[in-house]
Design an enzyme around this catalytic site. Structure first.
Site, mmCIF file in Angstrom:
data_model
loop_
_atom_site.group_PDB
_atom_site.id
_atom_site.type_symbol
_atom_site.label_atom_id
_atom_site.label_comp_id
_atom_site.label_asym_id
_atom_site.label_seq_id
_atom_site.Cartn_x
_atom_site.Cartn_y
_atom_site.Cartn_z
ATOM 1 N N GLN A 61 0.825 -1.213 0.000
ATOM 2 C CA GLN A 61 0.000 0.000 0.000
ATOM 3 C C GLN A 61 0.857 1.261 0.000
ATOM 4 O O GLN A 61 2.073 1.206 0.238
ATOM 5 C CB GLN A 61 -0.921 0.000 1.219
ATOM 6 C CG GLN A 61 -0.197 -0.208 2.537
ATOM 7 C CD GLN A 61 -1.016 -0.965 3.579
ATOM 8 O OE1 GLN A 61 -2.236 -0.996 3.507
ATOM 9 N NE2 GLN A 61 -0.344 -1.572 4.545
ATOM 10 N N ASP A 80 -9.999 -0.284 5.960
ATOM 11 C CA ASP A 80 -11.381 -0.334 5.469
ATOM 12 C C ASP A 80 -11.568 -1.548 4.544
ATOM 13 O O ASP A 80 -10.589 -2.079 4.017
ATOM 14 C CB ASP A 80 -11.704 0.971 4.726
ATOM 15 C CG ASP A 80 -11.561 2.166 5.654
ATOM 16 O OD1 ASP A 80 -12.139 2.131 6.753
ATOM 17 O OD2 ASP A 80 -10.845 3.117 5.297
ATOM 18 N N ASP A 116 -8.073 -5.324 13.839
ATOM 19 C CA ASP A 116 -7.752 -3.891 13.718
ATOM 20 C C ASP A 116 -7.384 -3.623 12.265
ATOM 21 O O ASP A 116 -6.224 -3.383 11.936
ATOM 22 C CB ASP A 116 -6.586 -3.572 14.669
ATOM 23 C CG ASP A 116 -6.268 -2.093 14.699
ATOM 24 O OD1 ASP A 116 -6.958 -1.316 14.017
ATOM 25 O OD2 ASP A 116 -5.310 -1.715 15.395
ATOM 26 N N SER A 117 -8.388 -3.710 11.402
ATOM 27 C CA SER A 117 -8.124 -3.712 9.965
ATOM 28 C C SER A 117 -8.235 -2.315 9.358
ATOM 29 O O SER A 117 -8.720 -1.386 9.980
ATOM 30 C CB SER A 117 -9.150 -4.614 9.269
ATOM 31 O OG SER A 117 -10.419 -4.000 9.308
ATOM 32 N N ASP A 126 0.379 -0.228 13.595
ATOM 33 C CA ASP A 126 0.840 1.009 14.257
ATOM 34 C C ASP A 126 1.109 0.797 15.744
ATOM 35 O O ASP A 126 1.796 1.590 16.379
ATOM 36 C CB ASP A 126 -0.176 2.149 14.049
ATOM 37 C CG ASP A 126 -1.573 1.745 14.475
ATOM 38 O OD1 ASP A 126 -1.826 1.652 15.678
ATOM 39 O OD2 ASP A 126 -2.413 1.490 13.583
HETATM 40 N N1 SPD Z 1 -11.487 4.453 8.048
HETATM 41 C C1 SPD Z 1 -10.598 4.131 9.106
HETATM 42 C C2 SPD Z 1 -10.587 2.713 9.495
HETATM 43 C C3 SPD Z 1 -9.287 2.377 10.091
HETATM 44 C C4 SPD Z 1 -9.356 1.391 11.152
HETATM 45 N N2 SPD Z 1 -8.066 0.886 11.555
HETATM 46 C C5 SPD Z 1 -7.172 1.845 12.006
HETATM 47 C C6 SPD Z 1 -5.902 1.278 12.527
HETATM 48 C C7 SPD Z 1 -5.460 1.934 13.768
HETATM 49 N N3 SPD Z 1 -4.740 1.072 14.612
#
Ligand code: SPD
Length: 280
Positions: A33, A160, A157-158, A88
């Protein structure tokens, strides 16, 4: 004078949100990405993946505390935790703090997210040196398939549900997560905005209900995510998050989550509750 540089997230075909950028901190194309870290005037340092906001220094605590502490405080013995995505480190930081957690495995497909967060967002990537943590750079879908009856808690913790993350929202994946959980296990996934993702959330809950006896949606306010109202979907084999005893919740040093928020986040506005009524 303020810079005239803006970073824009295209949230739908008809809506974009822009943040004025003080300076670009880091930018690269990883194997998976486009990754950028920028300092913004309003939300401080922000991480973008493929031009979508992942996290910001000023509001990350809401997302990371809510994704992590709601299930950890629902399970009486959340010893073994798996985090899928979350490179992160914000979810790791919350999970390792919980006294009931003995081991956290982070499975992130893109090792560059981990490395850049460690370098440029140390407040979020604050627990990578925890002795409770094992980091695996691999595909979360594959890891889940390969580890049956292993975890007490799985946190998804994905990004979108586009590109590499699409598979993390499928019925097959939720079935595999069910198999990877121990018999009293709980999973939580971030499931987008109820304003923009009504059909998506309804579909996710149909899928989850076909696999788990207890399925609940809860909400939190996250200003940098599309529409600011964000949903999390919790699926549990045994414990109901709305029926836990008051008094035993761990919320030390939190900025958003507390005992009352634990329960009230499951109280849904009518238009959100209707998403489920339609499908029942
Ligand atoms: N549109 C934002 C969705 C992001 C969700 N995951 C964020 C990762 C943070 N640890």
């Amino acid at each position: 004078m303020k810079s005239d540089l803006w970073i824009t997230e295209k949230q739908t075909q008809d809506m974009k949100v822009s943040f004025r950028v003080r300076n670009t901190v880091h930018e690269e194309k990883t194997e998976y990405q486009h990754l950028s870290i920028v300092d913004t005037y309003t939300y401080g340092r922000m991480l973008f993946l493929d031009n979508c906001v992942m996290t910001s220094i000023r509001d990350e605590f809401v997302y990371h505390e809510m994704l992590t502490l709601v299930p950890l405080n629902t399970h009486p013995k959340p010893a073994n935790v798996l985090i899928v995505g979350g490179g992160d480190g914000g979810t790791v930081r919350e999970a390792v703090k919980h006294p009931g957690v003995e081991k956290v495995t982070l499975v992130e497909i893109d090792g560059r997210v981990i490395e850049t967060a460690k370098e440029y967002m140390p407040e979020i990537a604050a627990a990578f040196d925890s002795p409770k943590l094992e980091v695996v750079v691999d595909d979360g879908i594959k890891h889940i398939k390969e580890n049956k009856d292993t975890y007490d808690i799985v946190l998804i913790d994905s990004t979108d549900p586009v590109g590499p993350a699409v598979g993390l929202f499928s019925r097959e994946f939720y079935q595999d997560v069910h198999r990877s959980l121990k018999e009293e296990g709980i999973m939580v996934a971030q499931t987008e905005s109820p304003f923009l993702g009504k059909d998506l959330i309804a579909g996710i809950h149909d899928n989850l209900r076909s696999v788990y006896p207890i399925v609940k949606l809860y909400l939190a306010s996250i200003p940098t995510y599309p529409t600011g109202l964000w949903s999390f979907s919790l699926a549990s084999k045994k414990y109901d998050p709305t029926e836990i005893e008051r008094g035993g919740i761990y919320a030390e040093g939190t900025k958003y989550y507390n005992e009352d928020i634990h329960f009230t986040s499951f109280v849904l506005p009518n238009f959100v509750a209707e998403i489920f009524l339609k499908k029942d």
